[in-house]
Design a protein around this motif. Sequence first.
Motif, mmCIF file in Angstrom:
data_model
loop_
_atom_site.group_PDB
_atom_site.id
_atom_site.type_symbol
_atom_site.label_atom_id
_atom_site.label_comp_id
_atom_site.label_asym_id
_atom_site.label_seq_id
_atom_site.Cartn_x
_atom_site.Cartn_y
_atom_site.Cartn_z
ATOM 1 N N LYS A 1 -0.305 -2.207 0.745
ATOM 2 C CA LYS A 1 -0.871 -2.219 -0.607
ATOM 3 C C LYS A 1 -2.265 -1.607 -0.614
ATOM 4 C CE LYS A 1 1.693 -5.546 -3.058
ATOM 5 N NZ LYS A 1 1.877 -6.979 -3.192
ATOM 6 N N LEU A 2 -2.679 -1.099 -1.755
ATOM 7 C CA LEU A 2 -4.047 -0.612 -1.912
ATOM 8 C C LEU A 2 -5.004 -1.758 -1.620
ATOM 9 C CD1 LEU A 2 -5.825 1.805 -3.024
ATOM 10 C CD2 LEU A 2 -5.846 0.534 -5.172
ATOM 11 N N THR B 1 0.536 3.150 -4.645
ATOM 12 C CA THR B 1 -0.898 2.832 -4.480
ATOM 13 C C THR B 1 -1.762 3.775 -5.330
ATOM 14 O OG1 THR B 1 -1.010 4.274 -2.547
ATOM 15 C CG2 THR B 1 -0.603 1.929 -2.134
ATOM 16 N N LYS C 1 -6.568 3.315 1.043
ATOM 17 C CA LYS C 1 -5.295 3.690 0.403
ATOM 18 C C LYS C 1 -4.304 4.019 1.508
ATOM 19 C CE LYS C 1 -5.145 6.454 -3.374
ATOM 20 N NZ LYS C 1 -4.238 6.543 -4.540
#
Length: 265
Positions: A64-65, A119, A110
């Motif tokens: 995940k971001l 993302t 990222k």
Amino acid sequence: MTAPTTAARAAYESDGYYISQQPVLPVPVVAGAKAGMDEVRAGRYDTGVAPQPSVWKPGDDEDKLCKIEMPQVASRPIWDLVSHPALGEWAAALSGAAWVQVWWVQLLYKPPVRPQVSTNVGWHQDRHYWQVWEAGSELFTAWVALEEVGADSGPMRFVRGSHRWGFLDQSDFFGQDLDGQRRGLPLPAGASWSEDEVLLPAGGASFHHCLTLHGSGANTTGRARRSFAIHLRTEKSRPVEDRRAGLTAFIDNPHYCPLIYPRSV
Ligand SMILES: O=C(O)CCC(=O)C(=O)O
């Protein structure tokens, strides 16, 4: 490292951003902060101080971001990057300010795109999230790349001249459908949409005005895109009712919010 020029200031004023083609920060500072980022992401704080509460926490999904608030208080090498005088020189040259202070910082990691995980960063104006500052406050961001950012890294995209479109009151940092979002933006009559990708070398930086529309797409490189968003203010800024709360809570604390131009001693 290059020095800021008057042409850079003119470009910043007319476009609402400036993208340095050359590194702004020295290699050892960038390398140290990169290692520091990985430490903070792992929940190890060499200062003994934790970052501020963040959407992403150590142990969360690596795909995940990852956005961590105020990482400079948790890591000395990140502090060294965030408070580096070269950033202050650039920020002062582009804005013409008498002084420049770091007032908030975000670690941004990222990861490479994975099936089912997106993302992207949706189109937004930073000002949308910064209502704690009085209208007209001079606020902008230095975005520092810790590794080369190419077209396939999910680079930031700035919309040229959008800082002159006023406050649009429609931003969604976590929005994933950039095209759909763009169609819904209330652009002023006659506005023409032209995007610039923020392609940077390691140690390079871009600077953007708080009303400049920006977002970013997928990172398809297979490796992470690491950066810091370093939010800056000048003497032409004031918290609403001079309050110290939320995002302005730390502005009187030089151990959180360094003055980077002129240098505090
Ligand atoms: O890193 C990104 O893609 C977006 C960062 C951002 O929104 C910012 O620095 O203001």
